[in-house]
Scaffold this active site. Sequence first.
Site, PDB file in Angstrom:
ATOM      1  N   ARG A 140     -13.928  -8.520   2.283  1.00  0.00           N
ATOM      2  CA  ARG A 140     -12.426  -8.167   1.794  1.00  0.00           C
ATOM      3  C   ARG A 140     -11.858  -9.678   2.327  1.00  0.00           C
ATOM      4  NH1 ARG A 140     -10.405  -3.172   1.650  1.00  0.00           N
ATOM      5  NH2 ARG A 140      -8.672  -4.490   0.608  1.00  0.00           N
TER       6      ARG A 140
ATOM      7  N   GLN B 188     -10.365  -3.930  -3.199  1.00  0.00           N
ATOM      8  CA  GLN B 188     -11.535  -3.512  -2.801  1.00  0.00           C
ATOM      9  C   GLN B 188     -12.709  -3.732  -3.487  1.00  0.00           C
ATOM     10  OE1 GLN B 188     -12.320  -1.733   0.116  1.00  0.00           O
ATOM     11  NE2 GLN B 188     -14.178  -2.414  -0.294  1.00  0.00           N
TER      12      GLN B 188
ATOM     13  N   ASP C 245     -17.356   7.358  -0.843  1.00  0.00           N
ATOM     14  CA  ASP C 245     -16.265   7.372  -0.245  1.00  0.00           C
ATOM     15  C   ASP C 245     -15.755   8.374   0.507  1.00  0.00           C
ATOM     16  OD1 ASP C 245     -13.730   6.111   0.850  1.00  0.00           O
ATOM     17  OD2 ASP C 245     -12.700   6.260  -1.127  1.00  0.00           O
TER      18      ASP C 245
ATOM     19  N   HIS D 168      -7.628   0.991  -6.302  1.00  0.00           N
ATOM     20  CA  HIS D 168      -7.731   0.349  -5.154  1.00  0.00           C
ATOM     21  C   HIS D 168      -8.627  -1.296  -5.694  1.00  0.00           C
ATOM     22  CE1 HIS D 168      -7.745  -1.222  -0.994  1.00  0.00           C
ATOM     23  NE2 HIS D 168      -8.777  -0.318  -0.709  1.00  0.00           N
TER      24      HIS D 168
ATOM     25  N   ARG E 238       0.798  -1.201   0.020  1.00  0.00           N
ATOM     26  CA  ARG E 238       0.231   0.103  -0.071  1.00  0.00           C
ATOM     27  C   ARG E 238       0.989   1.389  -0.117  1.00  0.00           C
ATOM     28  NH1 ARG E 238      -5.265   1.155   3.563  1.00  0.00           N
ATOM     29  NH2 ARG E 238      -6.239  -0.163   1.968  1.00  0.00           N
TER      30      ARG E 238
ATOM     31  N   CYS F 139     -16.302   1.836   1.184  1.00  0.00           N
ATOM     32  CA  CYS F 139     -15.419   0.909   1.350  1.00  0.00           C
ATOM     33  C   CYS F 139     -14.743   0.928   2.838  1.00  0.00           C
ATOM     34  CB  CYS F 139     -14.118   1.099   0.431  1.00  0.00           C
ATOM     35  SG  CYS F 139     -13.343   2.650   0.459  1.00  0.00           S
TER      36      CYS F 139
END
Length: 308
Positions: A293, A138, A226, A135, A108, A265
């Site tokens: 996830r 996700q 988000d 991402h 990340r 998310c």
Amino acid sequence: MPRHFLDLSDAGGDAIAAMINDAIDRKAARAGLAKGKADHDVPLAGHVLAMIFEKSSTRTRVSFDMAMRQLGGNAMVMDAASMQLGRGESIADTARVLGRMVDAIMIRTDDHSKLEEMALHAGVPVINGLTDKSHPCQIIADLLTVVQHGKALPGLEVAWVGDGNNVLSSILEAAGLMKFNVRVGTPTGYEPDTEFVGQARARGSNITLTHSAVEAASGADILVTDTWVSMGQEHAASKLAAMAPFQVDDGLIASAKPDALFLHCLPAHLGEEVTQSVFEGAQSVVFDEAENRLHAQKSILRWVFGQL
Ligand code: CP
Ligand code: NVA
């Protein structure tokens, strides 16, 4: 060549469908198993995933760690600042060292080019655990959540309202691959990455760009938002003011289809991008999405190791 998962196009539509099906099967097979038990089979026995975090994480970190454990392998979590990376060792050298010891690397980071540099030199699969650009992990969980709530992907109308950010870019990429449409409502100046919009359109998806939240949400099957301020961004008052008309509240969700699902998310900022009423409401599936996830990571891991 190792199989990298830098973006959804690395896998493609067929592999994404296989990942979703695998995640559904493995999730069902775990029903009745006590927490902390490995899966019935352990297809990643002996495998170790190294995870490097240059930014904070709760879900990505725990889901990959648990996924590796339940698949019979192990994971190690490293904070980039406490690695030699934090003292200036190059990504390329870090990749070459880790690649000689571990079986796969998840990173990340901020700049997507660091992820690509890691993939170029590691010699083992590299997974995008979020960059400023995208991402993808996700979105495998998001697609799994949508499918498990009874909605077929082809032809789905997905509405995104708020900031045109990294998560939206991966939704757009998924749209082109899985044949759904996206209506994007953002303030002026916060539109999505034109590369991902163009790619989705070239693959046949209808991508609508508007500066009206209601226009984006009207008649949608799925409503997604988000945080207005992603990690590493300035917490500018001007941005929050521009975003205010894009809050997902009861009025906005009422303009979507009556059975529309609300996705986020996480982490969420209640009172900013979403009201508590929507977040806790009957249409919100955000904690299924968070749980997924774990199930999605397993399928991504199995794919990079050539098992799907
Ligand atoms: N959604 C997500 O990636 O969460 P974390 O930042 O907690 O990993
Ligand atoms: N857009 C957010 C997603 C966090 C999971 C960020 O980049 O901070």
